[in-house]
Scaffold this active site. Structure first.
Site, PDB file in Angstrom:
ATOM      1  N   LYS A   1       0.830  -1.207   0.000  1.00 42.54           N
ATOM      2  CA  LYS A   1       0.000   0.000   0.000  1.00 42.54           C
ATOM      3  C   LYS A   1       0.867   1.260   0.000  1.00 42.54           C
ATOM      4  CE  LYS A   1      -3.884   1.476   2.950  1.00 42.54           C
ATOM      5  NZ  LYS A   1      -3.268   2.284   3.985  1.00 42.54           N
TER       6      LYS A   1
ATOM      7  N   ARG B   1       2.969   5.931  -3.273  1.00 40.49           N
ATOM      8  CA  ARG B   1       4.128   6.741  -3.652  1.00 40.49           C
ATOM      9  C   ARG B   1       4.400   6.650  -5.150  1.00 40.49           C
ATOM     10  NH1 ARG B   1       4.260   5.641   1.627  1.00 40.49           N
ATOM     11  NH2 ARG B   1       5.607   6.796   3.068  1.00 40.49           N
TER      12      ARG B   1
ATOM     13  N   GLY C   1      -4.896   8.321   5.140  1.00 36.99           N
ATOM     14  CA  GLY C   1      -3.932   9.177   5.846  1.00 36.99           C
ATOM     15  C   GLY C   1      -2.685   9.421   5.010  1.00 36.99           C
TER      16      GLY C   1
ATOM     17  N   ARG D   1      -8.317  12.514  12.305  1.00 42.58           N
ATOM     18  CA  ARG D   1      -6.897  12.142  12.491  1.00 42.58           C
ATOM     19  C   ARG D   1      -6.013  13.391  12.527  1.00 42.58           C
ATOM     20  NH1 ARG D   1      -5.543   7.043   8.917  1.00 42.58           N
ATOM     21  NH2 ARG D   1      -3.697   7.112  10.240  1.00 42.58           N
TER      22      ARG D   1
ATOM     23  N   SER E   1       7.312   8.858  12.207  1.00 44.42           N
ATOM     24  CA  SER E   1       6.189   8.725  11.283  1.00 44.42           C
ATOM     25  C   SER E   1       6.681   8.882   9.859  1.00 44.42           C
ATOM     26  CB  SER E   1       5.131   9.792  11.579  1.00 44.42           C
ATOM     27  OG  SER E   1       4.299   9.971  10.441  1.00 44.42           O
TER      28      SER E   1
ATOM     29  N   GLN F   1       4.775   9.122   7.322  1.00 41.13           N
ATOM     30  CA  GLN F   1       3.921  10.075   6.608  1.00 41.13           C
ATOM     31  C   GLN F   1       4.423  11.488   6.828  1.00 41.13           C
ATOM     32  OE1 GLN F   1      -0.099   9.180   7.823  1.00 41.13           O
ATOM     33  NE2 GLN F   1      -0.141   7.267   6.663  1.00 41.13           N
TER      34      GLN F   1
ATOM     35  N   ASP G   1       1.547  -1.131  12.064  1.00 39.79           N
ATOM     36  CA  ASP G   1       0.266  -1.548  11.475  1.00 39.79           C
ATOM     37  C   ASP G   1      -0.078  -3.000  11.802  1.00 39.79           C
ATOM     38  OD1 ASP G   1      -0.061   0.954  10.353  1.00 39.79           O
ATOM     39  OD2 ASP G   1       0.761   0.385   8.409  1.00 39.79           O
TER      40      ASP G   1
ATOM     41  N   LYS H   1      -4.703   5.881  14.535  1.00 37.65           N
ATOM     42  CA  LYS H   1      -4.783   5.208  13.229  1.00 37.65           C
ATOM     43  C   LYS H   1      -6.230   5.272  12.732  1.00 37.65           C
ATOM     44  CE  LYS H   1      -0.467   4.250  12.894  1.00 37.65           C
ATOM     45  NZ  LYS H   1       0.335   4.980  11.908  1.00 37.65           N
TER      46      LYS H   1
ATOM     47  N   ARG I   1      -6.716   1.995  17.757  1.00 32.80           N
ATOM     48  CA  ARG I   1      -6.515   0.538  17.658  1.00 32.80           C
ATOM     49  C   ARG I   1      -6.196  -0.120  18.996  1.00 32.80           C
ATOM     50  NH1 ARG I   1      -3.629   0.292  11.707  1.00 32.80           N
ATOM     51  NH2 ARG I   1      -5.585   0.251  10.545  1.00 32.80           N
TER      52      ARG I   1
HETATM   53  C1  S3P Z   1       2.440   4.865   6.238  1.00 29.84           C
HETATM   54  C2  S3P Z   1       3.006   5.212   7.431  1.00 29.84           C
HETATM   55  C3  S3P Z   1       2.464   4.792   8.740  1.00 29.84           C
HETATM   56  C4  S3P Z   1       1.505   3.614   8.594  1.00 29.84           C
HETATM   57  C5  S3P Z   1       0.528   3.811   7.469  1.00 29.84           C
HETATM   58  C6  S3P Z   1       1.257   3.985   6.148  1.00 29.84           C
HETATM   59  C7  S3P Z   1       3.061   5.358   4.986  1.00 29.84           C
HETATM   60  O1  S3P Z   1       1.751   5.858   9.313  1.00 29.84           O
HETATM   61  O2  S3P Z   1       0.824   3.403   9.798  1.00 29.84           O
HETATM   62  O3  S3P Z   1      -0.324   2.692   7.374  1.00 29.84           O
HETATM   63  O4  S3P Z   1       2.725   4.870   3.894  1.00 29.84           O
HETATM   64  O5  S3P Z   1       3.913   6.264   5.068  1.00 29.84           O
HETATM   65  P1  S3P Z   1       2.491   6.979  10.235  1.00 29.84           P
HETATM   66  O6  S3P Z   1       3.420   7.759   9.384  1.00 29.84           O
HETATM   67  O7  S3P Z   1       1.369   7.817  10.781  1.00 29.84           O
HETATM   68  O8  S3P Z   1       3.214   6.203  11.310  1.00 29.84           O
END
Ligand code: S3P
Length: 436
Positions: free
Chosen positions: A22, A27, A95, A123, A168, A170, A317, A344, A348
């Site tokens: 995913k 990306r 997210g 979120r 993180s 993200q 995750d 999340k 969770r």
């Molecule tokens: C992700 C980063 C994680 C993960 C999410 C996917 C990503 O989140 O939990 O399912 O693709 O960069 P966080 O950056 O909030 O930890």
């Protein structure tokens, strides 16, 4: 509404694969959009969240040809070729889409508005808004900019040095993307090894992204980003459900082919190995700058362990499914330092504890994790997905060892990250019925 009914007693055997990763699928579409030329993506994850990313990039003027549900061509428009959208960009439930996209959009010459579902609007977005403002971004959101919808106006960005308070990927990726449009160097310092797919893919495209230990920098590219041919590895986060299913279901032996085993993602395998699971990596190879292997799992006697610290981000995750494994392990399992689970798709900690208790698990929530005593003979019951794909799948796997019938309500969400989850389990021999 879909429900899955599961019954125990069947061994899981055979070979299977899991859909594309995913994080990498998102990306590939997003970064391909700002490359020069056509990015060809194979084994793309045809799940709800990644389809959202396609739609959002189309809204920014990018042509994305869907050749088959898992094969795409993204016609890159170059770093400065995105177009002002005619509407609010709908990031759905994703997210990764909203946080990475915000980093990309603060450097554009036009204004944008980003929104999503009620779940996404709950979120936290302050974690990206604050450092982006530190780069000079003109961005605001609801409730003192803590939540979406977000509005962005064009601005002149400067680089920052930013130490992330929580690990993180993200947030890191958001800032690295903004850094491609900033006037000097952006340096992100991570407290733990969050997944590094952004760094790998941008570097492979020729972007000036450099990793030094726990620091990663990005800056404005001097030449266009190169379009790539990307074969997305199988998602280890999806494989995790099968690893635990194989380890806890009697007389099972499963081979999962083509799984991405990037070391920032293999925390779940290390955790299960520590608990005594029989898991082996075979046929190691590299695809598109990411390590890939086949994973073989067999029924195992598990023991409880304590997990915390830096390893948590590498399996964040997978903690709901790790909790399911822990219910079948001898002794106590403790998960700590996992406060991020609270923000999340659902909280969770609360949802995993609440739903597993319905099956009779001995699990206690803590502010930053949970404590599970095992082994517990689980007893089938109706449970809820809370619209959270990973919770739905974790509960389905629990249902494979629970006495009687387990019914997972709201199970349509499994398709967010693992389309074909139910069919894969059935093909391995699980006693599972899907009803719409
Ligand atoms: C992700 C980063 C994680 C993960 C999410 C996917 C990503 O989140 O939990 O399912 O693709 O960069 P966080 O950056 O909030 O930890």
């Amino acid at each position: 509404m879909t429900q899955i009914t599961l019954a125990p007693g069947k061994a899981l055997t055979g070979a299977c694969s899991v859909p594309g990763d995913k994080s990498i699928s998102h990306r590939a579409v997003m970064f391909g959009s700002i490359a020069e030329g056509d990015t060809h993506i194979r084994n793309f994850l045809d799940g709800g969240d990644c389809r959202t990313t396609i739609e959002v990039m189309r809204g920014l003027g990018v042509q994305v040809d869907v050749l088959t549900p898992t094969e795409l061509v993204v016609h890159g428009r170059g770093l400065n070729g995105l177009q002002e959208p005619g509407n609010v960009l709908d990031c759905g439930n994703s997210g990764t889409t909203i946080r990475l996209l915000t980093g990309l959009l603060v450097g554009q010459q036009f204004a944008t508005f980003l929104n999503g579902t009620a779940q996404i609007r709950r979120r936290p977005m302050g974690r990206i808004v604050r450092p982006l403002r530190g780069m000079g971004a003109d961005i605001m959101g609801r409730q003192m900019s803590e939540y979406a919808p977000l509005g962005i106006r064009p601005s002149r960005l400067r680089g920052v040095e930013y130490t992330m308070p929580v690990a993180s990927a993200q947030v890191k990726s958001c800032l690295l993307l903004a850094g491609l449009y900033a006037h000097d160097l952006t340096l992100v310092i991570e407290p733990g090894p969050a997944r590094d797919h952004t760094e790998r893919m941008l570097a492979a495209m020729g972007a000036p992204v450099t990793v030094y230990g726990n620091k990663v920098s990005s800056e404005r590219p001097r030449q266009p980003l190169k379009a790539l041919d990307i074969t997305v590895p199988g998602d280890i986060s999806s494989a995790a459900f099968l690893l635990v299913a194989g380890a806890i279901t009697p007389q099972s032996h499963i081979t999962i082919r083509g799984v991405g085993v990037n070391p920032t993602r293999t925390g779940i395998v290390d955790a299960l190995l520590e608990m005594g699971a029989s898991i082996t990596f075979t046929n190691p190879r590299e695809e598109g700058g990411e390590p890939v292997a086949d994973l073989v799992v067999a029924t195992s006697a598990l023991r409880g362990m304590t997990f915390g610290g830096e390893s948590i981000v590498t399996m964040i995750d997978e903690l709901p499914i790790l909790a399911v494994a822990a219910t079948q392990a001898e002794g106590r399992t403790v998960v700590r330092n996992a406060h991020e689970l609270r923000v999340k798709e659902t909280d969770r900690i609360a949802t995993t504890v609440g739903e597993l208790r319905k099956l009779g698990a001995r699990i206690e929530p803590t502010p930053d994790g949970f404590i599970i005593d095992g082994p517990t003979p689980l007893i089938g019951a109706p449970v809820e997905s809370h619209d959270d794909h990973r919770l739905a799948m974790a509960m389905a796997v629990a249902g494979l060892v629970a006495r009687g019938q387990t019914v997972v309500h709201g199970a349509q969400v499994t398709g967010d990250s693992f389309p074909g989850f139910e069919v894969t389990l059935q093909a391995l021999g699980a006693d599972l019925l899907v009803e719409e």
